[in-house]
Design an enzyme around this catalytic site. Structure first.
Site, mmCIF file in Angstrom:
data_model
loop_
_atom_site.group_PDB
_atom_site.id
_atom_site.type_symbol
_atom_site.label_atom_id
_atom_site.label_comp_id
_atom_site.label_asym_id
_atom_site.label_seq_id
_atom_site.Cartn_x
_atom_site.Cartn_y
_atom_site.Cartn_z
ATOM 1 C CE LYS A 51 -24.818 -54.461 0.498
ATOM 2 N NZ LYS A 51 -24.085 -55.064 -0.628
ATOM 3 C CE1 TYR A 107 -19.750 -21.184 11.006
ATOM 4 C CE2 TYR A 107 -21.228 -23.019 10.538
ATOM 5 C CZ TYR A 107 -20.570 -22.197 11.447
ATOM 6 O OH TYR A 107 -20.731 -22.395 12.783
HETATM 7 C C1 LIG Z 1 -25.081 -55.310 -1.592
HETATM 8 C C2 LIG Z 1 -25.176 -56.493 -2.463
HETATM 9 C C3 LIG Z 1 -26.332 -56.703 -3.234
HETATM 10 C C4 LIG Z 1 -27.460 -55.701 -3.309
HETATM 11 O O1 LIG Z 1 -27.070 -54.638 -4.170
HETATM 12 P P1 LIG Z 1 -28.102 -53.485 -4.541
HETATM 13 O O2 LIG Z 1 -27.379 -52.690 -5.572
HETATM 14 O O3 LIG Z 1 -28.329 -52.701 -3.295
HETATM 15 O O4 LIG Z 1 -29.319 -54.136 -5.036
HETATM 16 C C5 LIG Z 1 -26.405 -57.873 -3.963
HETATM 17 N N1 LIG Z 1 -25.395 -58.778 -3.951
HETATM 18 C C6 LIG Z 1 -24.275 -58.586 -3.240
HETATM 19 C C7 LIG Z 1 -23.202 -59.617 -3.279
HETATM 20 C C8 LIG Z 1 -24.121 -57.450 -2.476
HETATM 21 O O5 LIG Z 1 -23.004 -57.263 -1.771
#
Ligand SMILES: *Cc1c(COP(=O)(O)O)cnc(C)c1O
Length: 367
Positions: free
Chosen positions: A35, A259
């Site tokens: 994702k 800055y």
């Molecule tokens: C993003 C997600 C994962 C992966 O999580 P990580 O902490 O990156 O391993 C697993 N299950 C769901 C439902 C997620 O949304």
């Protein structure tokens, strides 16, 4: 010449990290979670290193389409399911498996005309209170789904709030797991519980279950840093952010940098100006002291992060000059490694956020 900055994606490291997930859960199948554009790596680039996964899990149908266009014929799971009834057409067309976490999604399925019965992951809210059916409603949702001709199989799924044992909270992995197991005891079907932290920290087969869902570990960040580093988990960095020095300055004691004049030289010292700033995705909040590698030597940021530049202490890097390489995170060409987790920690955030924030203007090379 283009600005001297680039990000490198390390294909072999992605494959290595996937292998580590498999070692931690040898009986389970593994989703590679891609994702958010593969946590900023790019879906197509991540695919180059993660083709050994049993499936790919993501949120956006557009990202699923990329994987199908690349030739992936295996499972793809929408982790939040459909956002609209019309998304089911894409699920049928692209053969996507999808999460069902609320009644509206069941209503859409019941009205969906398809001759391809769907594979769904029924999500339980076992205590995180984000998505999913409560334990009291879960069985009813399962019965409703299993009565639909549109549904072929139902996998039982939940998500842990505190699988990285470092985060505190009243609900632990043990409590959520008990709720899940008690509620699903009588139900048939495969099961999926574990994210990266659970996959690495809880290797018993009931937690690994049928499918693990590693994300962050694939990308060379430890899910429970600083309790464990990527070195402890034998993970490798998959993203390097690298640039060059474009100037140096010789400071006298009392001279200020950048800055807000946020850093004052305590004695005469040399600093370098590196071609990376917050418009490249480097965190603006990273304070003086945040680690950085110059010519493979570990040193530190001094002063405030600007839009296009950061300033670094060259006290320990006598040979540094314009053109010297600067590694913001990842692997220096000189062999040294700076885990993204250390930079994130110094900036008060997590590796996830830094890799996802890599800016569009940074050229990315697959190596
Ligand atoms: C993003 C997600 C994962 C992966 O999580 P990580 O902490 O990156 O391993 C697993 N299950 C769901 C439902 C997620 O949304």
């Amino acid at each position: 010449m283009p600005r001297p900055i680039s990000a490198l994606i390390h294909t072999d490291a992605l494959a290595h990290n996937l292998k580590r997930a498999r070692q931690a859960a040898p009986q389970a199948k593994a989703w590679a979670v891609v994702k958010a554009n593969a946590y900023g790596h790019g879906v197509a680039r991540a695919y180059a290193g993660l083709q050994g996964a049993d499936g790919f899990a993501l949120l956006d149908i557009a990202e699923a389409q990329i994987l199908r266009d690349l030739g992936w014929r295996g499972p793809i799971l929408l982790l939040e399911g459909c956002f609209d009834a019309r998304d089911l057409e894409a699920c049928s067309r692209l053969d996507l498996w999808h999460t069902v976490h609320c009644e509206a999604q069941i209503d859409w399925l019941a009205a969906h005309k398809t001759n391809r019965p769907q594979t769904v992951f029924l999500k339980m809210n076992s205590g995180m209170n984000r998505l999913g059916f409560t334990p009291a409603a879960y069985r009813g949702a399962w019965l409703r789904l299993s009565g639909l001709t549109q549904v072929e199989s139902i996998t039982l799924m939940t998500h842990f709030a505190n699988a990285d044992i470092t985060s505190d909270g009243p609900i632990g992995i043990v409590g959520q797991r008990e709720v899940f197991e008690a509620t699903t005891a009588e139900l048939p079907g495969a099961r999926s519980l574990s994210n990266s932290a659970a996959t690495l920290n809880f290797t018993d087969e009931a937690v690994a279950a049928d499918w693990v869902r590693p994300g962050i570990l694939l990308y060379g960040s430890s899910p429970d840093f600083p309790a464990h580093s990527i070195h402890d988990w034998a993970l490798q960095p998959t993203m390097t952010l690298r640039c060059e020095l474009i100037a140096t300055q010789d400071l006298k004691a009392g001279d200020c940098v950048g800055y807000g004049s946020a850093f004052t030289a305590p004695q005469a010292m040399r600093i370098g100006v590196a071609a990376c700033g917050y418009a490249d995705g480097y965190p603006r909040v990273a304070p003086t002291g945040t680690p950085v590698l110059v010519n493979g030597v570990r040193t530190r940021l001094v002063g405030r992060v600007s839009m296009d530049m950061v300033t670094v202490d060259l006290s320990a890097v006598a040979d540094a000059s314009v053109g010297s390489e600067v590694t913001l995170w990842g692997c220096s060409p000189h062999g040294a490694v700076l885990p993204i987790d250390e930079v994130a920690h110094a900036a008060g955030t997590v590796g996830y956020e830094l890799m996802c924030a890599l800016a569009q203007r940074v050229p990315v090379l697959l190596v």
